[in-house]
Design a protein around this motif. Structure first.
Motif, PDB file in Angstrom:
ATOM      1  N   GLY A 155       0.815  -1.213   0.000  1.00 39.67           N
ATOM      2  CA  GLY A 155       0.000   0.000   0.000  1.00 39.67           C
ATOM      3  C   GLY A 155       0.846   1.260   0.000  1.00 39.67           C
ATOM      4  N   GLN A 156       1.924   1.260   0.775  1.00 41.86           N
ATOM      5  CA  GLN A 156       2.826   2.409   0.816  1.00 41.86           C
ATOM      6  C   GLN A 156       3.499   2.604  -0.549  1.00 41.86           C
ATOM      7  OE1 GLN A 156       5.105   0.950   4.131  1.00 41.86           O
ATOM      8  NE2 GLN A 156       4.090   2.326   5.583  1.00 41.86           N
ATOM      9  N   PHE A 157       3.889   1.493  -1.166  1.00 42.87           N
ATOM     10  CA  PHE A 157       4.504   1.567  -2.486  1.00 42.87           C
ATOM     11  C   PHE A 157       3.524   2.135  -3.512  1.00 42.87           C
ATOM     12  CE2 PHE A 157       5.487  -0.259  -6.645  1.00 42.87           C
ATOM     13  CZ  PHE A 157       6.791   0.168  -6.802  1.00 42.87           C
ATOM     14  N   GLN A 158       2.297   1.660  -3.473  1.00 43.90           N
ATOM     15  CA  GLN A 158       1.284   2.148  -4.411  1.00 43.90           C
ATOM     16  C   GLN A 158       0.992   3.637  -4.168  1.00 43.90           C
ATOM     17  OE1 GLN A 158       0.936   0.553  -6.925  1.00 43.90           O
ATOM     18  NE2 GLN A 158       0.397  -1.590  -6.645  1.00 43.90           N
ATOM     19  N   GLU A 159       1.009   4.059  -2.904  1.00 43.69           N
ATOM     20  CA  GLU A 159       0.815   5.474  -2.587  1.00 43.69           C
ATOM     21  C   GLU A 159       1.969   6.310  -3.143  1.00 43.69           C
ATOM     22  OE1 GLU A 159       0.186   8.452   1.248  1.00 43.69           O
ATOM     23  OE2 GLU A 159       0.138   6.287   1.573  1.00 43.69           O
ATOM     24  N   LEU A 160       3.189   5.818  -3.001  1.00 43.80           N
ATOM     25  CA  LEU A 160       4.361   6.496  -3.551  1.00 43.80           C
ATOM     26  C   LEU A 160       4.224   6.631  -5.064  1.00 43.80           C
ATOM     27  CD1 LEU A 160       7.252   7.644  -3.225  1.00 43.80           C
ATOM     28  CD2 LEU A 160       8.076   5.293  -3.375  1.00 43.80           C
ATOM     29  N   ARG A 161       3.844   5.562  -5.705  1.00 44.52           N
ATOM     30  CA  ARG A 161       3.651   5.585  -7.164  1.00 44.52           C
ATOM     31  C   ARG A 161       2.581   6.606  -7.562  1.00 44.52           C
ATOM     32  NH1 ARG A 161       1.156   0.691 -10.725  1.00 44.52           N
ATOM     33  NH2 ARG A 161       1.134   1.804 -12.691  1.00 44.52           N
ATOM     34  N   LYS A 162       1.487   6.638  -6.822  1.00 41.62           N
ATOM     35  CA  LYS A 162       0.390   7.566  -7.116  1.00 41.62           C
ATOM     36  C   LYS A 162       0.852   9.024  -6.996  1.00 41.62           C
ATOM     37  CE  LYS A 162      -4.218   8.827  -5.516  1.00 41.62           C
ATOM     38  NZ  LYS A 162      -5.267   8.566  -4.525  1.00 41.62           N
ATOM     39  N   ILE A 163       1.607   9.327  -5.956  1.00 39.76           N
ATOM     40  CA  ILE A 163       2.115  10.687  -5.749  1.00 39.76           C
ATOM     41  C   ILE A 163       3.002  11.099  -6.918  1.00 39.76           C
ATOM     42  CG2 ILE A 163       3.698  12.085  -4.336  1.00 39.76           C
ATOM     43  CD1 ILE A 163       2.573  10.425  -1.917  1.00 39.76           C
ATOM     44  N   ILE A 164       3.884  10.214  -7.324  1.00 42.04           N
ATOM     45  CA  ILE A 164       4.795  10.518  -8.426  1.00 42.04           C
ATOM     46  C   ILE A 164       4.012  10.681  -9.733  1.00 42.04           C
ATOM     47  CG2 ILE A 164       6.669   9.562  -9.846  1.00 42.04           C
ATOM     48  CD1 ILE A 164       7.875   8.550  -7.132  1.00 42.04           C
ATOM     49  N   GLU A 165       3.039   9.812  -9.963  1.00 42.57           N
ATOM     50  CA  GLU A 165       2.245   9.924 -11.184  1.00 42.57           C
ATOM     51  C   GLU A 165       1.400  11.198 -11.197  1.00 42.57           C
ATOM     52  OE1 GLU A 165       0.200   6.142 -11.581  1.00 42.57           O
ATOM     53  OE2 GLU A 165       1.763   5.447 -12.961  1.00 42.57           O
ATOM     54  N   GLN A 166       0.966  11.665 -10.033  1.00 45.31           N
ATOM     55  CA  GLN A 166       0.228  12.925  -9.977  1.00 45.31           C
ATOM     56  C   GLN A 166       1.120  14.097 -10.385  1.00 45.31           C
ATOM     57  OE1 GLN A 166      -1.296  12.920  -5.951  1.00 45.31           O
ATOM     58  NE2 GLN A 166      -3.194  11.912  -6.555  1.00 45.31           N
ATOM     59  N   GLU A 167       2.404  13.968 -10.131  1.00 49.43           N
ATOM     60  CA  GLU A 167       3.345  15.038 -10.460  1.00 49.43           C
ATOM     61  C   GLU A 167       3.800  15.011 -11.912  1.00 49.43           C
ATOM     62  OE1 GLU A 167       4.217  17.577  -8.537  1.00 49.43           O
ATOM     63  OE2 GLU A 167       2.913  16.809  -6.969  1.00 49.43           O
ATOM     64  N   VAL A 168       4.051  13.808 -12.469  1.00 50.13           N
ATOM     65  CA  VAL A 168       4.627  13.722 -13.817  1.00 50.13           C
ATOM     66  C   VAL A 168       3.717  13.035 -14.819  1.00 50.13           C
ATOM     67  CG1 VAL A 168       7.007  13.837 -13.016  1.00 50.13           C
ATOM     68  CG2 VAL A 168       5.908  11.593 -13.293  1.00 50.13           C
ATOM     69  N   GLY A 169       2.552  12.587 -14.399  1.00 45.35           N
ATOM     70  CA  GLY A 169       1.660  11.886 -15.318  1.00 45.35           C
ATOM     71  C   GLY A 169       1.892  10.384 -15.261  1.00 45.35           C
ATOM     72  N   GLU A 170       1.064   9.679 -15.979  1.00 47.10           N
ATOM     73  CA  GLU A 170       1.141   8.213 -16.034  1.00 47.10           C
ATOM     74  C   GLU A 170       2.548   7.783 -16.410  1.00 47.10           C
ATOM     75  OE1 GLU A 170      -0.284   4.415 -15.623  1.00 47.10           O
ATOM     76  OE2 GLU A 170      -1.471   6.213 -15.277  1.00 47.10           O
ATOM     77  N   LEU A 171       3.137   6.903 -15.610  1.00 43.67           N
ATOM     78  CA  LEU A 171       4.510   6.490 -15.844  1.00 43.67           C
ATOM     79  C   LEU A 171       4.662   5.647 -17.106  1.00 43.67           C
ATOM     80  CD1 LEU A 171       5.623   5.643 -12.214  1.00 43.67           C
ATOM     81  CD2 LEU A 171       6.167   7.669 -13.561  1.00 43.67           C
ATOM     82  N   TYR A 172       3.606   4.986 -17.506  1.00 44.94           N
ATOM     83  CA  TYR A 172       3.710   4.109 -18.666  1.00 44.94           C
ATOM     84  C   TYR A 172       3.218   4.758 -19.940  1.00 44.94           C
ATOM     85  CZ  TYR A 172       5.150   0.649 -15.411  1.00 44.94           C
ATOM     86  OH  TYR A 172       5.863  -0.009 -14.460  1.00 44.94           O
ATOM     87  N   GLY A 173       2.992   6.075 -19.881  1.00 46.94           N
ATOM     88  CA  GLY A 173       2.602   6.814 -21.074  1.00 46.94           C
ATOM     89  C   GLY A 173       3.829   7.095 -21.923  1.00 46.94           C
ATOM     90  N   PRO A 174       3.702   7.994 -22.875  1.00 43.13           N
ATOM     91  CA  PRO A 174       4.842   8.321 -23.753  1.00 43.13           C
ATOM     92  C   PRO A 174       6.030   8.848 -22.957  1.00 43.13           C
ATOM     93  CG  PRO A 174       2.816   9.357 -24.523  1.00 43.13           C
ATOM     94  CD  PRO A 174       2.513   8.729 -23.204  1.00 43.13           C
ATOM     95  N   ILE A 175       7.191   8.458 -23.377  1.00 37.96           N
ATOM     96  CA  ILE A 175       8.429   8.885 -22.716  1.00 37.96           C
ATOM     97  C   ILE A 175       8.805  10.267 -23.198  1.00 37.96           C
ATOM     98  CG2 ILE A 175      10.879   8.363 -22.428  1.00 37.96           C
ATOM     99  CD1 ILE A 175      10.141   5.407 -22.694  1.00 37.96           C
TER     100      ILE A 175
END
Length: 150
Positions: free
Chosen positions: A130-150
């Motif tokens: 859960g903590q890992f998923q929260e970390l991922r969510k915070i980062i994605e909120q800042e830079v967008g979907e991580l698996y989108g276009p590079i």
């Protein structure tokens, strides 16, 4: 974005996918998540480093060739260690205190989970995921979907 930076981002995404695959596999295992205890502990540790490096790459602030090490998140001077890898101030990074707090919480019991006797209580493993998923969510909120276009 330079070719080198695209390759770095691609490498981080590949490793991050491996982490996410292990989490998914553990959650679907009919034997339960505890049978994946060591792999989860180690993969989450790898995952926090990859997520944070990827975040810094997406922000364009990480020095070429820099690596973040999991054991830094057990030290008191985490932000100073991270800042040494950047071309800008760590305090300019949005949500850095929360990111560091979550990464440190995940790393805190890493060795205990990875090297001790198997646990029969799934709660701590689910908490770490859960903590890992929260970390991922915070980062994605800042830079967008991580698996989108590079």
């Amino acid at each position: 974005m330079s070719y080198y930076r695209k390759m770095e981002v691609k490498k981080h995404l590949e490793i991050l996918q491996e982490v996410l695959d292990e989490i998914d596999s553990a959650q679907k295992d009919p034997q339960g998540i505890c049978s994946h205890q060591r792999r989860i502990a180690l993969m989450l540790s790898v995952g926090i480093c990859e997520l944070i490096e990827l975040y810094f790459h997406k922000l364009g602030i990480i020095k070429s060739g820099s690596r973040i090490k999991h054991d830094w998140f057990r030290q008191k001077r985490i932000k100073e260690k991270l800042e040494e890898q950047l071309i800008s101030s760590i305090d300019a990074v949005s949500n850095i205190d929360l990111i560091v707090q979550l990464a440190a919480a995940i790393e805190k019991s890493r060795d205990d989970l990875a090297y001790s006797s198997p646990r029969h209580d799934e709660a701590i493993l689910r908490e770490k995921i859960g903590q890992f998923q929260e970390l991922r969510k915070i980062i994605e909120q800042e830079v967008g979907e991580l698996y989108g276009p590079i």
